[in-house]
Design a protein around this motif. Sequence first.
Motif, short mmCIF file in Angstrom:
data_model
loop_
_atom_site.label_atom_id
_atom_site.label_comp_id
_atom_site.label_asym_id
_atom_site.label_seq_id
_atom_site.Cartn_x
_atom_site.Cartn_y
_atom_site.Cartn_z
N LYS A 214 72.22 -4.21 -18.77
CA LYS A 214 72.76 -4.01 -17.43
C LYS A 214 73.93 -4.95 -17.17
N TYR A 215 73.78 -6.21 -17.58
CA TYR A 215 74.84 -7.20 -17.36
C TYR A 215 76.10 -6.84 -18.15
N VAL A 216 75.93 -6.53 -19.44
CA VAL A 216 77.09 -6.20 -20.28
C VAL A 216 77.74 -4.91 -19.79
N ASN A 217 76.93 -3.95 -19.32
CA ASN A 217 77.46 -2.71 -18.78
C ASN A 217 78.41 -3.01 -17.61
N GLU A 218 78.00 -3.92 -16.73
CA GLU A 218 78.85 -4.29 -15.59
C GLU A 218 80.17 -4.90 -16.07
N LYS A 219 80.09 -5.71 -17.12
CA LYS A 219 81.30 -6.35 -17.64
C LYS A 219 82.23 -5.33 -18.31
N VAL A 220 81.66 -4.32 -18.95
CA VAL A 220 82.48 -3.27 -19.55
C VAL A 220 83.20 -2.49 -18.47
N ILE A 221 82.49 -2.20 -17.38
CA ILE A 221 83.11 -1.48 -16.26
C ILE A 221 84.23 -2.31 -15.65
N GLU A 222 83.99 -3.62 -15.50
CA GLU A 222 85.05 -4.51 -14.98
C GLU A 222 86.26 -4.49 -15.91
N TYR A 223 85.99 -4.55 -17.20
CA TYR A 223 87.08 -4.55 -18.19
C TYR A 223 87.88 -3.26 -18.09
N ARG A 224 87.17 -2.14 -17.98
CA ARG A 224 87.89 -0.87 -17.92
C ARG A 224 88.65 -0.70 -16.62
N THR A 225 88.10 -1.25 -15.54
CA THR A 225 88.81 -1.21 -14.27
C THR A 225 90.13 -1.98 -14.36
#
Length: 251
Positions: A214-225
């Motif tokens: 869940k944590y890494v998923n949030e970071k991937v979304i931030e990166y893609r944003t």
Amino acid sequence: ENAKDTSLMNELDLFYCPSSKILPTIDIRKATVEDFDDLMPLFQKESAYLQQRHGEFFLAELIEAAQRDKRMQTLVAISNNKPVGFVSFTTNVDVMSLRNSFYLEQFDDFENTEINHQVEDPNESEKFNKNIETKIKEIKQSYTKDEIMALAMKDVDFAEIIAGHIMHFYTEKEWELEQKELLKQSPEDDGKYIEFIKAGFEILEDVRCDELEKYVNEKVIEYRTDNPDDEIFNDQDEDELKEDEAKQDPH
């Protein structure tokens, strides 16, 4: 009052010692390739790691690059005709990597606060904001650990960022035993980041693995944003589009 001031001055002793009396004179100048042999002893402690990661002549290559690239600058400190210090500057900074490795909130995450003032035309500004909103809406809202692994395998820099997030989460959660096990997989070169990420998920029990995912998923979304045009997401978008089309057309 004058009498008091005079008596106070008589009680004070002032000593002055310029730094030049106890410290050697240091001159700063641009570094040259000829400084390589004299500079290497300064890197003796970390030279093995640096040479393994960047090559035997990494320092000479860095100095040469600075001579060609106006965004870079390398300086050397000279004392008694011998280099005693070295520094390298660049304006070509990987801000995302720094954000993922350090706490930069007190520096506004190195955001350019003047960026909003660069577009003066209201119509252009509105158009820009709509484009950003569209990009954000296109971003997938969840990534499984398998999808994260697939993305990391496409790009070494992205894999390094994800590995940094995993280590940060272990530290934040104080999973000391698991962290010791994970450190055994610490990457010594770029090719090891995938193994490190894989181990980061595998050595955890299910509940903790879900937390990490869940944590890494949030970071991937931030990166893609922050990087909506990054090519590592292109193939995945095309696959998802084909899946959606297949669902809409059962024939």
